[in-house]
Scaffold this active site. Structure first.
Site, PDB file in Angstrom:
ATOM      1  N   TRP A   1      -2.716  -1.005  18.510  1.00 40.85           N
ATOM      2  CA  TRP A   1      -3.699  -1.788  17.811  1.00 40.85           C
ATOM      3  C   TRP A   1      -2.868  -2.999  17.280  1.00 40.85           C
ATOM      4  O   TRP A   1      -2.198  -2.807  16.375  1.00 40.85           O
ATOM      5  CB  TRP A   1      -4.254  -1.020  16.758  1.00 40.85           C
ATOM      6  CG  TRP A   1      -5.404  -1.739  16.206  1.00 40.85           C
ATOM      7  CD1 TRP A   1      -6.655  -2.106  16.824  1.00 40.85           C
ATOM      8  CD2 TRP A   1      -5.621  -2.853  15.202  1.00 40.85           C
ATOM      9  NE1 TRP A   1      -7.490  -2.842  16.097  1.00 40.85           N
ATOM     10  CE2 TRP A   1      -6.676  -3.374  14.983  1.00 40.85           C
ATOM     11  CE3 TRP A   1      -4.391  -2.975  14.197  1.00 40.85           C
ATOM     12  CZ2 TRP A   1      -7.255  -4.160  14.088  1.00 40.85           C
ATOM     13  CZ3 TRP A   1      -4.943  -4.050  13.257  1.00 40.85           C
ATOM     14  CH2 TRP A   1      -6.212  -4.588  13.311  1.00 40.85           C
TER      15      TRP A   1
ATOM     16  N   HIS B   1     -33.654 -16.895  -0.340  1.00 42.82           N
ATOM     17  CA  HIS B   1     -32.679 -18.073  -1.085  1.00 42.82           C
ATOM     18  C   HIS B   1     -31.585 -18.568   0.078  1.00 42.82           C
ATOM     19  O   HIS B   1     -30.660 -19.051  -0.417  1.00 42.82           O
ATOM     20  CB  HIS B   1     -32.147 -17.386  -2.146  1.00 42.82           C
ATOM     21  CG  HIS B   1     -32.843 -17.170  -3.358  1.00 42.82           C
ATOM     22  ND1 HIS B   1     -33.520 -17.993  -3.959  1.00 42.82           N
ATOM     23  CD2 HIS B   1     -33.510 -15.842  -3.582  1.00 42.82           C
ATOM     24  CE1 HIS B   1     -34.348 -17.507  -4.905  1.00 42.82           C
ATOM     25  NE2 HIS B   1     -34.294 -16.070  -4.675  1.00 42.82           N
TER      26      HIS B   1
ATOM     27  N   GLY C   1       2.208   0.862  12.378  1.00 43.16           N
ATOM     28  CA  GLY C   1       2.402   0.199  11.115  1.00 43.16           C
ATOM     29  C   GLY C   1       2.768  -1.429  11.259  1.00 43.16           C
ATOM     30  O   GLY C   1       2.671  -1.856  12.422  1.00 43.16           O
TER      31      GLY C   1
ATOM     32  N   GLU D   1     -20.583  -3.983  14.831  1.00 44.08           N
ATOM     33  CA  GLU D   1     -19.348  -3.290  15.631  1.00 44.08           C
ATOM     34  C   GLU D   1     -19.429  -2.798  16.941  1.00 44.08           C
ATOM     35  O   GLU D   1     -18.508  -3.027  17.762  1.00 44.08           O
ATOM     36  CB  GLU D   1     -19.319  -1.952  14.801  1.00 44.08           C
ATOM     37  CG  GLU D   1     -18.582  -2.017  13.228  1.00 44.08           C
ATOM     38  CD  GLU D   1     -18.496  -0.970  12.495  1.00 44.08           C
ATOM     39  OE1 GLU D   1     -17.384  -0.948  11.945  1.00 44.08           O
ATOM     40  OE2 GLU D   1     -19.425   0.068  12.699  1.00 44.08           O
TER      41      GLU D   1
ATOM     42  N   ARG E   1      -8.208   5.451  18.246  1.00 47.76           N
ATOM     43  CA  ARG E   1      -7.223   4.799  17.048  1.00 47.76           C
ATOM     44  C   ARG E   1      -6.875   3.505  17.169  1.00 47.76           C
ATOM     45  O   ARG E   1      -6.993   2.508  16.309  1.00 47.76           O
ATOM     46  CB  ARG E   1      -6.399   5.511  16.364  1.00 47.76           C
ATOM     47  CG  ARG E   1      -6.600   7.057  15.962  1.00 47.76           C
ATOM     48  CD  ARG E   1      -5.477   7.613  15.727  1.00 47.76           C
ATOM     49  NE  ARG E   1      -4.460   7.120  14.677  1.00 47.76           N
ATOM     50  CZ  ARG E   1      -4.044   7.421  13.773  1.00 47.76           C
ATOM     51  NH1 ARG E   1      -4.662   8.871  13.230  1.00 47.76           N
ATOM     52  NH2 ARG E   1      -3.522   6.963  12.516  1.00 47.76           N
TER      53      ARG E   1
ATOM     54  N   CYS F   1      -2.545   2.951  15.294  1.00 45.55           N
ATOM     55  CA  CYS F   1      -2.273   3.289  16.474  1.00 45.55           C
ATOM     56  C   CYS F   1      -2.193   4.649  16.851  1.00 45.55           C
ATOM     57  O   CYS F   1      -2.231   5.565  15.935  1.00 45.55           O
ATOM     58  CB  CYS F   1      -1.205   2.707  17.274  1.00 45.55           C
ATOM     59  SG  CYS F   1       0.229   3.287  16.404  1.00 45.55           S
TER      60      CYS F   1
HETATM   61  N1  GLU Z   1       3.196  -3.631  14.429  1.00 48.32           N
HETATM   62  C1  GLU Z   1       3.076  -3.015  15.614  1.00 48.32           C
HETATM   63  C2  GLU Z   1       2.737  -4.101  16.748  1.00 48.32           C
HETATM   64  O1  GLU Z   1       1.986  -4.823  16.589  1.00 48.32           O
HETATM   65  C3  GLU Z   1       2.319  -1.749  15.796  1.00 48.32           C
HETATM   66  C4  GLU Z   1       0.939  -1.754  15.609  1.00 48.32           C
HETATM   67  C5  GLU Z   1       0.365  -0.450  15.711  1.00 48.32           C
HETATM   68  O2  GLU Z   1       0.356   0.301  14.645  1.00 48.32           O
HETATM   69  O3  GLU Z   1      -0.356  -0.261  16.823  1.00 48.32           O
HETATM   70  O4  GLU Z   1       3.122  -3.823  17.872  1.00 48.32           O
END
Ligand code: GLU
Length: 611
Positions: free
Chosen positions: A74, A507, A101, A491, A28, A2
């Site tokens: 994210w 194949h 994270g 993507e 990001r 994020c």
């Molecule tokens: N694990 C956290 C969440 O799901 C942070 C995700 C992130 O890095 O945006 O909110």
């Protein structure tokens, strides 16, 4: 994954700096956004599902502030929603946090906290962390800094965090395995999950190390180590300029970055080809050259698009040096108990230098004695730092989530590595080396030629924009290019596309072929050209539509294919640097026709710092 932005300073513009920083970081991760500030000794949080513009609207009435933290999320734990968006306030209102994270032991911590009466308002691991820090603070009567320090001792996982409290005296930052930078401005500090939100606001920056805690007040920055001891800090000059993160008149960052490739490939080659004598100069690996030359095996680990440059690296290094090369997905390599010895070289390829899986794979290989090389774009990134030696790709900031210029930078770097090793090992002579160097030197101009012909490629794309399945086929060194072409289309346009070796097509995948599934052939005139033409005929015989990317007019091909895209000719080893370009333009056009946001494709994030 994020984006994190924080501001603390003398001027009352924190909310503006944070929102603007979040816009810059939106590439990001972008499923929701939020910010926190303090008013009348109370933490206020504004959050919105979706893009930063939603948050921007919702926060238009905020009075000017001198402290704020913000986040684009994210999602890893809990769906994208307003409740799960950051910042998360702790249960008793002692603090608010933004987090990048994953907290791996969040369940265990959550259970402990629930036993203490904590109630949770979101599904996130981040809210658990907020409450865990609060609980530690209250239970042990600690100040915020000590509470963060003590609480993190019990936390497993990856994090970059910023924490604020109602007193609004400071932002406390900490990190482990996820990047965090603090920009030092004239009368303020700006925090970012990378340097992007700091550009133009500070000339100096520090990148926090794992397990460090930064205490940022209005006029002071203090950094502490894992033992809570003051470590001091060494600011670096912030070299990026704002222009690097602006669109410069292109319709998307991705298109801008596609068009930057003549320049970025030249930047990657610059100096390295121009070295005195026949050698290619790769200063970053010179010290480890003896070990590289006696390598028994080279393993390249990477993820996503970088995995495709790794595969190109395998074809090149094996054929040019005769050293066996394995290519592995970093996420597989790290868990599959690979055989690693002191004689091995493990190369990590990563744009951001922060890719969590690649980083963990390299750390493991390093622990087992392998020599670690990094092929990295972001200077000073975690993987650049953990590598024993490496090659920077010098592709500049890449904002578009779907990689373009970073990919060609990686291919250029790995090509130079293969050629250099081959020459040192005596597999190619001075003359062949000079031929390759000369051919490399004009690649930027040849890429420009392809770009100048974008309109023709786009008109082919327009014809195929409504198809829902594609095959991408190539042989040898252009098989990974086919994979990359398919990935690019997937993507950004969400069309189902698969890459296959052209010879493998019969194949299995041939079963998909009919008039509704076009095939894109990547087929320069190399040793396998004739064989690929036969594969193309096999598709035609089943009513499949064919688009061919090749490097010379061929009457038979023009007759057989529905569309032919001709690119300039180069040495066979260098063709991926050219064949890739039309595929980028092709997928960009299709995605635009389908009205997709090419810079921010759904579900993806630029720098994948979670495992
Ligand atoms: N694990 C956290 C969440 O799901 C942070 C995700 C992130 O890095 O945006 O909110």
């Amino acid at each position: 994954m994020c984006g994190i932005v924080g501001y603390i300073g003398r001027e009352k513009k924190a909310e503006k700096v944070v929102i603007e920083g979040l816009y810059r970081l939106e590439y990001r991760g972008y499923d929701s956004a939020g910010l926190a500030y303090v008013e009348d000794n109370k933490i206020k949080v504004v959050r919105a599902k979706g893009a930063v513009s939603g948050l921007d609207k919702k926060s238009s009435n905020i009075q000017p502030q001198d402290l704020a933290i913000g986040h684009t999320r994210w999602a890893t734990h809990g769906k994208p929603s307003e409740e799960n968006a950051h910042p998360h306030e702790s249960f008793k209102g002692e603090l608010a946090i933004v987090h990048n994270g994953i907290i791996e032991n969040y369940k265990h911590l959550k259970e402990l906290l629930m036993d203490e009466g904590y109630i949770f308002n979101s599904e996130t691991d981040t809210e658990v962390l907020a409450n865990w820090i609060e609980h530690t603070k209250l239970k042990r009567d600690l100040n915020l800094v000590d509470a963060v320090h003590e609480a993190l001792k019990f936390v497993h996982g990856a994090y970059a965090i910023c924490v604020v409290e109602p007193s609004a005296e400071m932002i406390v930052c900490a990190k482990k395995s996820s990047p965090l930078a603090v920009g030092i401005g004239d009368d303020s500090f700006i925090i970012g999950s990378d340097a992007t939100p700091i550009i133009g606001r500070a000339k100096e920056v520090i990148y926090l190390e794992d397990n460090q805690i930064a205490i940022v007040t209005r006029d002071k920055l203090q950094v502490k180590d894992i033992d809570n001891r003051d470590t001091g800090f060494f600011p670096e000059k912030l070299l990026l300029d704002l222009q690097a993160v602006e669109k410069k008149g292109f319709e998307s960052f991705m298109m801008k970055e596609i068009h930057e490739q003549p320049e970025t490939i030249a930047d990657c080659l610059r100096g390295r080809l121009a070295a005195a004598g026949p050698e290619i100069a790769l200063g970053g690996i010179e010290d480890v050259m003896p070990r590289l030359l006696r390598a028994k095996k080279i393993t390249i680990v990477s993820c996503g698009t970088s995995w495709h440059s790794a595969l190109i690296g395998k074809y090149l290094i094996e054929s040019l040096t005769r050293i066996p090369v394995e290519v592995d997905y970093a996420s597989e390599y790290r868990y599959r108990k690979p055989i690693i010895s002191n004689d091995d070289v493990v190369v990590g390829i990563t744009q951001s230098g922060e890719t969590a899986d690649t980083k963990a794979a390299l750390e493991m290989a390093k622990g087992k004695g392998a020599l670690i090389l990094g092929v990295v774009n972001v200077v000073g990134s975690s993987i650049a730092r953990l590598s024993n030696a490496g090659i920077y790709t010098h592709s500049g900031t890449e904002i578009g989530v779907a990689s373009t210029k970073a990919f060609t930078g990686q291919v250029a770097a790995i090509t130079m590595l293969a050629i250099k090793l081959s020459h040192r090992l005596g597999h190619i002579d001075d003359e062949k080396l000079m031929d390759l160097k000369d051919a490399l030197a004009i690649i930027p101009d040849q890429v420009q030629e392809i770009l100048d012909d974008s309109a023709a490629i786009e008109s082919v794309a327009s014809i195929y924009a409504n198809y829902d399945d594609f095959l991408y086929l190539g042989r040898g060194i252009n098989f990974p290019v086919a994979l990359e072409g398919a990935l690019k289309l997937k993507e950004i346009s969400y069309i189902h596309a698969e890459g296959y070796p052209a010879g493998e097509m019969k194949h299995g995948p041939i079963a998909l072929i009919d008039e509704s599934c076009p095939s894109v052939f990547v087929m320069p005139h190399d040793d396998s050209y004739e064989k690929t033409v036969s594969n193309l005929q096999e598709i035609r015989a089943r009513s499949g539509k064919v688009i061919a990317v090749t490097d010379k007019e061929d009457k038979n091909l023009t007759e057989a294919a529905d569309a032919v895209i001709i690119i300039p000719k180069t040495e066979p080893e260098l063709t991926p640097l050219l064949t890739t370009i039309p595929l980028q333009i092709f997928s960009h056009k299709i995605a635009r026709i389908r009205n997709k946001d090419v810079d921010k494709p759904r579900n993806l994030a630029k720098s994948v710092t979670v495992e």
